[in-house]
Design a protein around this motif. Structure first.
Motif, short mmCIF file in Angstrom:
data_model
loop_
_atom_site.label_atom_id
_atom_site.label_comp_id
_atom_site.label_asym_id
_atom_site.label_seq_id
_atom_site.Cartn_x
_atom_site.Cartn_y
_atom_site.Cartn_z
N LEU A 31 0.59 -1.11 -0.27
CA LEU A 31 0.28 -0.07 0.00
C LEU A 31 0.75 1.40 0.14
N THR A 32 1.95 1.36 0.70
CA THR A 32 3.08 2.70 0.98
C THR A 32 3.26 2.66 -0.56
N SER A 33 4.05 1.75 -1.20
CA SER A 33 4.92 1.50 -2.47
C SER A 33 3.48 2.11 -3.76
N ALA A 34 2.50 1.93 -3.50
CA ALA A 34 0.95 2.72 -4.45
C ALA A 34 1.15 3.72 -4.26
N LEU A 35 1.13 3.93 -3.12
CA LEU A 35 0.38 6.11 -2.52
C LEU A 35 2.06 6.12 -2.73
N LEU A 36 3.26 6.30 -2.94
CA LEU A 36 4.42 6.79 -3.36
C LEU A 36 4.45 6.69 -4.08
N GLY A 37 3.93 5.76 -4.88
CA GLY A 37 4.51 5.58 -6.89
C GLY A 37 2.74 6.14 -7.81
N ASP B 100 36.29 20.60 -12.78
CA ASP B 100 36.07 19.60 -12.03
C ASP B 100 34.75 19.06 -11.12
N VAL B 101 33.92 18.68 -12.02
CA VAL B 101 32.92 18.25 -11.83
C VAL B 101 32.85 17.29 -10.14
N LEU B 102 32.50 17.80 -9.49
CA LEU B 102 32.60 17.08 -8.43
C LEU B 102 31.61 15.57 -7.61
N LYS B 103 30.08 16.66 -7.69
CA LYS B 103 28.28 16.04 -7.81
C LYS B 103 27.75 16.44 -8.46
N LEU B 104 26.99 15.08 -9.18
CA LEU B 104 26.00 16.34 -10.23
C LEU B 104 24.80 15.71 -10.42
N ALA B 105 23.77 15.52 -10.09
CA ALA B 105 22.99 14.64 -9.55
C ALA B 105 22.04 15.49 -9.54
N MET B 106 20.12 14.64 -9.25
CA MET B 106 18.92 15.19 -9.00
C MET B 106 18.54 13.24 -8.04
N ARG B 107 17.74 14.43 -7.38
CA ARG B 107 16.87 13.26 -6.14
C ARG B 107 16.09 13.84 -5.87
N ASN B 108 14.26 12.51 -6.00
CA ASN B 108 13.82 12.91 -5.78
C ASN B 108 12.97 12.20 -4.62
N HIS B 109 12.19 12.89 -3.93
CA HIS B 109 11.77 12.49 -2.26
C HIS B 109 9.85 12.86 -2.84
N ARG B 110 9.21 11.82 -1.99
CA ARG B 110 7.58 12.18 -1.90
C ARG B 110 7.54 11.09 -0.57
N THR B 111 6.46 12.23 0.16
CA THR B 111 5.85 11.26 0.76
C THR B 111 4.71 9.74 0.87
N ASN B 112 4.00 11.01 -0.35
CA ASN B 112 2.45 9.24 0.04
C ASN B 112 2.14 10.38 -1.42
N ALA B 113 0.66 9.65 -2.05
CA ALA B 113 0.10 9.64 -2.96
C ALA B 113 -0.81 11.29 -2.87
N TYR B 114 -0.51 12.01 -2.31
CA TYR B 114 -1.23 13.24 -2.33
C TYR B 114 -0.08 14.80 -2.03
N THR B 115 1.29 14.11 -1.68
CA THR B 115 2.34 15.67 -1.58
C THR B 115 2.71 15.73 -2.82
N PRO B 116 3.45 16.35 -2.66
CA PRO B 116 4.32 17.34 -4.01
C PRO B 116 4.95 15.85 -3.76
N PHE B 117 5.55 15.44 -4.96
CA PHE B 117 6.68 15.17 -5.90
C PHE B 117 7.94 15.88 -5.92
N ILE B 118 9.01 15.77 -5.05
CA ILE B 118 10.22 17.01 -5.23
C ILE B 118 10.98 16.51 -5.68
N THR B 119 12.33 17.88 -6.17
CA THR B 119 13.29 17.16 -6.49
C THR B 119 14.53 18.43 -5.82
N PHE B 120 15.13 17.51 -6.12
CA PHE B 120 17.44 18.46 -5.31
C PHE B 120 17.87 18.16 -6.55
#
Length: 313
Positions: free
Chosen positions: A13-19, A108-128
């Motif tokens: 259920l958690t996976s479904a809400l997140l996805g 020199d590129v030391l770090k280059l990334a895009m991390r995503n986060h989401r708590t559940n299906a009702y919250t924003p999809f967030i990227t850093f």
């Protein structure tokens, strides 16, 4: 056997809400270069950029709670090559065209990334979206950091998150990196007339992307207006104004930025204040963000604090 079954159901259920029917990959687009050219203040021959991939993890760019591989023209995004190509185009659009006889400017590129986060299906999809790089300037190696946070709640489909949380951060990444390289090495700036035009446009539209352009312009006549915007009710306008004070290297506003951190009632403003202070690269400012980092108790603050401050220190 009841407990394991309940546990498995909870995990499912958690996976479904997140996805929330999130796809495993997204097609992104190339960023459009800025419109306002720099008004040349020097006649130096411009060195071409030479980005060197020094990342400890060369395989992972987009990662996080949800699978989110980024593709460009149906092929996996090559992040360092993408940054090289579009930084060159951004600088060229500003009027900085490298000389064939000038020595390359190594980065020199030391770090280059895009991390995503989401708590559940009702919250924003967030990227850093994050960058940490060492620029080899004539005065020595200078650290450059970029940190862009964006979020969007997908209502009808995950296609809705592509522009605000993927395309826009990639564009801001390129533009901020180009602006910081320019300020460190090429030292060009937009004209006062361009600053005034952007201010007038922002007053009419409240467009936070124009606020960022004030920071990318390397003209400190924008600072007083940016300080006014720190009180804006629009979150992204505030974040752009805070970030731009750091991009413009407004050292005289260190206490202002420390005040933003102290009085902000949300973590996004606090994060941008830390970023801007780190951009100033002052001994007092660096001591402040180290003290801030050691004082974090909330798990969210520890997470973003370590992620962000690690780009600079």
């Amino acid at each position: 056997m009841t407990f394991p079954i309940k546990r498995l159901l909870a995990v499912a259920l958690t996976s479904a809400l997140l996805g929330g029917c999130a796809p495993s990959s997204y097609q992104v687009k190339t960023p459009a270069p800025s419109n306002a050219g720099y008004a040349k203040t020097t006649t130096n021959e411009f060195s071409p950029l030479q980005l060197v991939d020094m990342r400890s993890d060369k395989k992972t760019f987009s990662y996080g709670i949800l699978p989110a591989e980024l593709k460009l023209n149906k092929a996996p995004l090559a992040p360092v090559a993408f940054l090289q190509e579009h930084t060159d185009k951004e600088l060229a659009a500003r009027g900085i065209n490298p000389s064939a006889v000038a020595a390359p400017l190594k980065v020199d590129v030391l770090k280059l990334a895009m991390r995503n986060h989401r708590t559940n299906a009702y919250t924003p999809f967030i990227t850093f979206t994050m960058l940490s790089a060492d620029v080899h300037t004539p005065e020595g190696i200078k650290r450059v950091g970029v940190f862009v946070k964006r979020g969007k709640v997908p209502v009808w489909s995950f296609d809705e998150i592509i522009e605000p949380t993927l395309n826009e951060p990639l564009s801001l990444l390129v533009k901020e990196f180009a602006a910081k390289v320019n300020a460190l090495v090429y030292q060009q700036q937009i004209s006062d007339d361009d600053v005034n035009a952007l201010i007038a446009k922002t007053k009419q539209s409240d467009d936070y992307l124009d606020v960022y352009q004030l920071g990318f312009g390397n003209n400190k006549t924008a600072v007083p207006f940016l300080k006014e915007l720190l009180k804006s009710d629009e979150e992204y306008v505030r974040l752009a104004a805070i970030s731009s004070l750091g991009i413009l290297d407004a050292e005289e506003e260190l206490e202002t930025l420390k005040g933003v951190f102290a009085t902000a009632d949300n973590w996004s403003d606090k994060a941008m204040a830390v970023k801007a202070i780190a951009d100033l690269n002052l001994e007092e400012g660096n001591r402040f963000i180290r003290d801030v980092q050691s004082s974090f108790k909330d798990s969210k603050e520890k997470d973003w604090g370590n992620m962000l401050i690690g780009l600079y220190l």
